[in-house]
Design an enzyme around this catalytic site. Sequence first.
Site, PDB file in Angstrom:
ATOM      1  N   ARG A 210      -7.389  25.678 -71.604  1.00  0.00           N
ATOM      2  CA  ARG A 210      -8.476  26.649 -71.815  1.00  0.00           C
ATOM      3  C   ARG A 210      -9.304  26.239 -73.036  1.00  0.00           C
ATOM      4  O   ARG A 210     -10.531  26.335 -73.039  1.00  0.00           O
ATOM      5  CB  ARG A 210      -7.888  28.048 -72.028  1.00  0.00           C
ATOM      6  CG  ARG A 210      -7.366  28.677 -70.748  1.00  0.00           C
ATOM      7  CD  ARG A 210      -7.139  30.168 -70.907  1.00  0.00           C
ATOM      8  NE  ARG A 210      -5.881  30.473 -71.548  1.00  0.00           N
ATOM      9  CZ  ARG A 210      -4.798  30.913 -70.900  1.00  0.00           C
ATOM     10  NH1 ARG A 210      -4.819  31.080 -69.594  1.00  0.00           N
ATOM     11  NH2 ARG A 210      -3.693  31.184 -71.550  1.00  0.00           N
ATOM     12  N   PHE A 226      -9.829  31.493 -59.306  1.00  0.00           N
ATOM     13  CA  PHE A 226      -8.442  31.913 -59.564  1.00  0.00           C
ATOM     14  C   PHE A 226      -8.333  32.335 -61.038  1.00  0.00           C
ATOM     15  O   PHE A 226      -7.433  31.919 -61.760  1.00  0.00           O
ATOM     16  CB  PHE A 226      -7.450  30.778 -59.267  1.00  0.00           C
ATOM     17  CG  PHE A 226      -7.588  30.170 -57.893  1.00  0.00           C
ATOM     18  CD1 PHE A 226      -6.962  30.741 -56.805  1.00  0.00           C
ATOM     19  CD2 PHE A 226      -8.353  29.025 -57.689  1.00  0.00           C
ATOM     20  CE1 PHE A 226      -7.081  30.180 -55.529  1.00  0.00           C
ATOM     21  CE2 PHE A 226      -8.482  28.458 -56.425  1.00  0.00           C
ATOM     22  CZ  PHE A 226      -7.846  29.039 -55.348  1.00  0.00           C
ATOM     23  N   ASP A 248     -11.497  36.065 -58.488  1.00  0.00           N
ATOM     24  CA  ASP A 248     -10.062  36.198 -58.191  1.00  0.00           C
ATOM     25  C   ASP A 248      -9.911  37.122 -56.988  1.00  0.00           C
ATOM     26  O   ASP A 248     -10.714  38.037 -56.774  1.00  0.00           O
ATOM     27  CB  ASP A 248      -9.288  36.764 -59.388  1.00  0.00           C
ATOM     28  CG  ASP A 248      -7.796  36.470 -59.290  1.00  0.00           C
ATOM     29  OD1 ASP A 248      -7.319  35.535 -59.968  1.00  0.00           O
ATOM     30  OD2 ASP A 248      -7.086  37.167 -58.520  1.00  0.00           O
ATOM     31  N   ASP A 295      -7.744  26.737 -60.655  1.00  0.00           N
ATOM     32  CA  ASP A 295      -6.373  26.945 -61.150  1.00  0.00           C
ATOM     33  C   ASP A 295      -5.612  27.862 -60.194  1.00  0.00           C
ATOM     34  O   ASP A 295      -5.284  29.004 -60.536  1.00  0.00           O
ATOM     35  CB  ASP A 295      -6.416  27.545 -62.567  1.00  0.00           C
ATOM     36  CG  ASP A 295      -5.021  27.677 -63.163  1.00  0.00           C
ATOM     37  OD1 ASP A 295      -4.108  26.938 -62.731  1.00  0.00           O
ATOM     38  OD2 ASP A 295      -4.833  28.531 -64.057  1.00  0.00           O
ATOM     39  N   CYS A 335       0.258  24.009 -60.111  1.00  0.00           N
ATOM     40  CA  CYS A 335       1.476  24.455 -60.810  1.00  0.00           C
ATOM     41  C   CYS A 335       2.666  24.469 -59.857  1.00  0.00           C
ATOM     42  O   CYS A 335       3.684  25.090 -60.151  1.00  0.00           O
ATOM     43  CB  CYS A 335       1.264  25.810 -61.472  1.00  0.00           C
ATOM     44  SG  CYS A 335       0.844  27.116 -60.322  1.00  0.00           S
TER      45      CYS A 335
END
Length: 391
Positions: A210, A226, A248, A295, A335
């Site tokens: 970030r 996201f 989102d 992300d 992730c």
Amino acid sequence: MNDTSLTIELKKGKEQSILRKHPWIFSGAIQQYNPDLTNGCWVKIVSADSQTLGFGHYQKGSITVRMLTFGDSIPDKNFYIQKVQAALDLRQGASIISLKTNSWRLIHGEGDGLPGLIVDVYNDAAIIQAHSHGMHQDRHAIAKAILGVFGKKIHTIYYKSQGTLDHADNEYLHGNTAVPQTILEHGHKFLVDWEAGQKTGFFLDQRESRKLVGELAKGRTVLNTFCYTGGFSVYALHGKAKLVHSVDASDKAIVMAKLNIELNGFSTEENPCFVADTFEFLKNKAGIYDLIILDPPAFAKHKDARHQAMKGYQRLNAEAMRAIKPSGIIFTFSCSQVVDKQLFYDTVVSSAIQAGRNIKVLQLLGQPADHPVSIYHPEGEYLKGLVLYVE
Ligand code: SAH
């Protein structure tokens, strides 16, 4: 604290990975179980030739033991205190904690020698999340150890394992600070609601990425997909982005994203947030953005889902590559633990070929120092990212 008299004996040769300090014992490695073992109890592990290899948590299932100590010394009542202190020392030594960053991961499972346990600190609150029955059973000892190490600096301990374990209730183990609380990350403010938020409330693992977005955002038109509670958006705005759009699928996340953008002194009229599916949102968006952040949540949680997940990553990245303006930058992440660095990289290459754009890799990204990876447990490396320059 623990009954360490129960034992599991391994098959001949199966002690090798334990001697190399890999913390998992799979059911196939086991020769003999003590019949008194119960889910989550401590167990002593012995080799076929009766050598004590260490102690761990027993759990029925494919990973049958998660090792907590190696060698023959018996863990005593200070076990968790020592582990928590060592984890705090690591974070202090790695300069994670500062006046500007008061929220960080204290315990990252295997990376801190405590498989099955996550503890995130949000200023004066610690959120414990168990991923194993053993950690669930030991939750009070863990809370006590946190208070022992931090003293009055921790006002609240919240146990949140309903989403990770069957039969675990979310509950306050100490204090009861009202949610949401404002935390600081690199001097930026964020509201965190550990009760209603996803995971423990905030994605601390993206702190350094970030920051990098903030450094590259100046004058750019940014799309943060996201976005969850708007982490990357707030950094982009502090970094003087021209405009930020945040997307989102969760309306709760978008409510918090708006609050966070405003809390940092920016306008959500000028920087709108959208409840939308990223794949849908990206359609017909060519030529608008020159910085896009991708992300997504873990597309694959198990190996069986990996193939489908790769298709998802490929499509997502190709869409963003098609949409972005010339000289634009894409931050793209995965992730998923079962997708390793190389596989993710190769997938992004195939997206680039599909999109037909000329792309350069500016930087490889990963998880920060408060999410350490034991060198003996490479499975602990889950977060990977690329910064791409699209000509
Ligand atoms: N970047 C965030 C963390 C992202 S977590 C941060 O820095 O805090 C992943 C987010 O993706 C979650 O908030 C989830 O609600 C959202 N999500 C899941 N599927 C989605 C989809 N198809 N489109 C948009 N958002 C989605």
